[in-house]
Design an enzyme around this catalytic site. Sequence first.
Site, PDB file in Angstrom:
ATOM      1  CG  HIS A 122      -0.172   0.459   2.416  1.00 27.02           C
ATOM      2  ND1 HIS A 122       0.283  -0.488   3.238  1.00 27.02           N
ATOM      3  CD2 HIS A 122       0.133   1.615   3.063  1.00 27.02           C
ATOM      4  CE1 HIS A 122       1.004   0.084   4.300  1.00 27.02           C
ATOM      5  NE2 HIS A 122       0.766   1.322   4.448  1.00 27.02           N
TER       6      HIS A 122
HETATM    7  C1  UD1 Z   1      -2.023   5.914   5.298  1.00 25.23           C
HETATM    8  C2  UD1 Z   1      -0.748   6.520   5.845  1.00 25.23           C
HETATM    9  C3  UD1 Z   1       0.441   5.461   6.009  1.00 25.23           C
HETATM   10  C4  UD1 Z   1      -0.139   4.174   6.526  1.00 25.23           C
HETATM   11  C5  UD1 Z   1      -1.567   3.865   5.790  1.00 25.23           C
HETATM   12  C6  UD1 Z   1      -2.012   2.705   6.842  1.00 25.23           C
HETATM   13  C7  UD1 Z   1      -0.437   9.070   5.632  1.00 25.23           C
HETATM   14  C8  UD1 Z   1       0.331  10.052   4.833  1.00 25.23           C
HETATM   15  N1  UD1 Z   1      -0.372   7.828   5.182  1.00 25.23           N
HETATM   16  O1  UD1 Z   1      -1.852   5.574   3.975  1.00 25.23           O
HETATM   17  O2  UD1 Z   1       1.377   5.933   6.786  1.00 25.23           O
HETATM   18  O3  UD1 Z   1       0.703   3.268   6.421  1.00 25.23           O
HETATM   19  O4  UD1 Z   1      -2.447   4.935   5.859  1.00 25.23           O
HETATM   20  O5  UD1 Z   1      -2.960   1.778   5.860  1.00 25.23           O
HETATM   21  O6  UD1 Z   1      -1.182   9.299   6.740  1.00 25.23           O
HETATM   22  N2  UD1 Z   1      -8.869   4.727   0.739  1.00 25.23           N
HETATM   23  C9  UD1 Z   1     -10.075   4.198   0.648  1.00 25.23           C
HETATM   24  N3  UD1 Z   1     -10.883   3.768   1.699  1.00 25.23           N
HETATM   25  C10 UD1 Z   1     -10.311   4.293   3.075  1.00 25.23           C
HETATM   26  C11 UD1 Z   1      -9.109   4.765   3.130  1.00 25.23           C
HETATM   27  C12 UD1 Z   1      -8.268   5.074   2.034  1.00 25.23           C
HETATM   28  O7  UD1 Z   1     -10.712   3.965  -0.441  1.00 25.23           O
HETATM   29  O8  UD1 Z   1     -11.049   3.971   4.055  1.00 25.23           O
HETATM   30  C13 UD1 Z   1      -8.209   4.961  -0.458  1.00 25.23           C
HETATM   31  C14 UD1 Z   1      -8.459   6.474  -0.918  1.00 25.23           C
HETATM   32  O9  UD1 Z   1      -8.521   6.390  -2.416  1.00 25.23           O
HETATM   33  C15 UD1 Z   1      -7.239   7.339  -0.505  1.00 25.23           C
HETATM   34  C16 UD1 Z   1      -6.232   6.198  -0.587  1.00 25.23           C
HETATM   35  O10 UD1 Z   1      -6.672   5.010  -0.266  1.00 25.23           O
HETATM   36  O11 UD1 Z   1      -7.026   8.436  -1.567  1.00 25.23           O
HETATM   37  C17 UD1 Z   1      -5.058   6.684   0.349  1.00 25.23           C
HETATM   38  O12 UD1 Z   1      -5.462   6.977   1.745  1.00 25.23           O
HETATM   39  P1  UD1 Z   1      -4.803   7.875   2.880  1.00 25.23           P
HETATM   40  O13 UD1 Z   1      -5.274   7.804   4.051  1.00 25.23           O
HETATM   41  O14 UD1 Z   1      -4.376   9.058   2.053  1.00 25.23           O
HETATM   42  O15 UD1 Z   1      -3.433   7.234   2.829  1.00 25.23           O
HETATM   43  P2  UD1 Z   1      -2.773   5.445   2.838  1.00 25.23           P
HETATM   44  O16 UD1 Z   1      -2.189   5.228   1.501  1.00 25.23           O
HETATM   45  O17 UD1 Z   1      -3.986   4.887   3.537  1.00 25.23           O
HETATM   46  N1  UDP Z   2      -3.933  -5.371   8.880  1.00 25.11           N
HETATM   47  C1  UDP Z   2      -5.368  -5.793   8.772  1.00 25.11           C
HETATM   48  N2  UDP Z   2      -6.159  -6.166   7.747  1.00 25.11           N
HETATM   49  C2  UDP Z   2      -5.571  -6.350   6.412  1.00 25.11           C
HETATM   50  C3  UDP Z   2      -4.065  -5.561   6.576  1.00 25.11           C
HETATM   51  C4  UDP Z   2      -3.453  -5.124   7.601  1.00 25.11           C
HETATM   52  O1  UDP Z   2      -5.663  -5.782  10.198  1.00 25.11           O
HETATM   53  O2  UDP Z   2      -6.068  -6.607   5.558  1.00 25.11           O
HETATM   54  C5  UDP Z   2      -3.336  -4.908   9.980  1.00 25.11           C
HETATM   55  C6  UDP Z   2      -1.836  -5.590  10.149  1.00 25.11           C
HETATM   56  O3  UDP Z   2      -2.221  -6.666  10.922  1.00 25.11           O
HETATM   57  C7  UDP Z   2      -1.243  -4.461  11.051  1.00 25.11           C
HETATM   58  C8  UDP Z   2      -1.912  -3.213  10.410  1.00 25.11           C
HETATM   59  O4  UDP Z   2      -3.064  -3.527   9.768  1.00 25.11           O
HETATM   60  O5  UDP Z   2      -1.714  -4.509  12.260  1.00 25.11           O
HETATM   61  C9  UDP Z   2      -1.022  -2.620   9.752  1.00 25.11           C
HETATM   62  O6  UDP Z   2      -1.641  -1.450   8.857  1.00 25.11           O
HETATM   63  P1  UDP Z   2      -1.091  -0.910   7.561  1.00 25.11           P
HETATM   64  O7  UDP Z   2      -0.343  -2.023   6.823  1.00 25.11           O
HETATM   65  O8  UDP Z   2      -2.201  -0.434   6.849  1.00 25.11           O
HETATM   66  O9  UDP Z   2      -0.137   0.320   7.823  1.00 25.11           O
HETATM   67  P2  UDP Z   2       1.278   0.456   8.371  1.00 25.11           P
HETATM   68  O10 UDP Z   2       1.587  -0.322   9.193  1.00 25.11           O
HETATM   69  O11 UDP Z   2       2.344   0.360   7.020  1.00 25.11           O
HETATM   70  O12 UDP Z   2       1.337   1.917   8.657  1.00 25.11           O
END
Ligand code: UD1
Ligand code: UDP
Length: 379
Positions: free
Chosen positions: A219
């Site tokens: 992601h």
């Molecule tokens: C964010 C965090 C990242 C973290 C990740 C965990 C920042 C800058 N990044 O990244 O550090 O590792 O969360 O998962 O804060 N979207 C959906 N549904 C949702 C949420 C997101 O469709 O419920 C899609 C949208 O298209 C959105 C994209 O995901 O634009 C990115 O979401 P965003 O929260 O901006 O960043 P993440 O990539 O999720």
């Molecule tokens: N996780 C989850 N379901 C999923 C993928 C990840 O519950 O389908 C959990 C995972 O076990 C961990 C956390 O989400 O506890 C990690 O989040 P993510 O990878 O979104 O973000 P990051 O840790 O890179 O910020």
Amino acid sequence: MIKILTVIGARPQIIKAAALSRAIRNKFSDKINEIIVHTGQHYDENMSNVFFDELQIPKPNYNLNVGSSGHARQTAQMIVGIEEILLKEKPDFIILYGDTNSTLAGAVAAAKIHIPVIHIEAGLRSFNKKMPEEINRITCDHASTLLFSPTKTGFNNLVREGFAINNKPPFTIDNPQIYHCGDVMYDNSLYFSEITESRSDIINKLNLKKNKFILGTIHRNNNTDDQIRLNAIFSALNKISSKDKIITVLPLHPRTSKLLKKNLSKKLYQEIFKNPYIKIIQPVSFLDMIALEKNAKIVMTDSGGVQKEAYFFEKPCIIMRSETEWKEIVENKTAIVADADEQKIIDSYHHFIKKDKLNFPRIFGDGKAAEFICGEIIK
Ligand code: UD1
Ligand code: UDP
């Protein structure tokens, strides 16, 4: 009674917050009153709501519903919303987790109106300031009063940035206290590991065999948004799974799902969806995720949290990033940083498949980091 205000927003923060809420409920309910603010950064059912009941996290008192947008707009909306709530609730502390835009917003909003910041997961560094998370975590650390680092490396990073190890109370933003206290995610993995056995059916549902599948998550924005990197990663997964006939389960983050068609070559996109060994599924609940991690042969990920959970459950991990904040797991030779380099990902897979003896020393604490943090908050 101490009043803390916890800010969560992205999936991993909701999960991390479960550990502190549990410690408060079990041991500190007469001393700590927790108010929870959800920024709404993540909002899909399977990125947010699913975790609250399952992990027994109290429902948020507030939801700012900011949703998705660019960094500036999203963070700015959060700052405005959090400031209003801080002025109304007047908490003794704000609690922030990790390194997302929700973390940054909480730090800026609170520090400017002199509400002390407690940062959980402080000190972690990738030394890559092109990552939005690196900017968020450095800013949050330097606006914090109590900084809890899960690892010795994180603690040492703080010392290197000028944080003193022998400050005396009262602690303030200008006289902060730093701790090496273990990882609240490890607390959670220990606590929920057994519960998962009776409550998750995902291994049966997906028809998986123990130790006979790869678990992957992707992601990170520099992987999803970069066609060369995304193609290299998926090409490696495609080749490994079809050549070795090994199922690869990919619970895909919505960011990645939305970009697959746009950023993968047409040929690779078609191959991936025709490959009977690749199972692309929706994001799963935390208990299902733990079940997948516990039963996988190997984990391939660009997630910070999933790298560590692979280690907690003693699984080798291929890190599809150019660096990691969790350098201990690489030094212990249980993880390899393969970047988005197709050949390196394939070679790393073969390296781990042949190797059966890996050592996973306990370096993420004793499963009681959240209790320790509560104790220090009270002090
Ligand atoms: C964010 C965090 C990242 C973290 C990740 C965990 C920042 C800058 N990044 O990244 O550090 O590792 O969360 O998962 O804060 N979207 C959906 N549904 C949702 C949420 C997101 O469709 O419920 C899609 C949208 O298209 C959105 C994209 O995901 O634009 C990115 O979401 P965003 O929260 O901006 O960043 P993440 O990539 O999720
Ligand atoms: N996780 C989850 N379901 C999923 C993928 C990840 O519950 O389908 C959990 C995972 O076990 C961990 C956390 O989400 O506890 C990690 O989040 P993510 O990878 O979104 O973000 P990051 O840790 O890179 O910020």
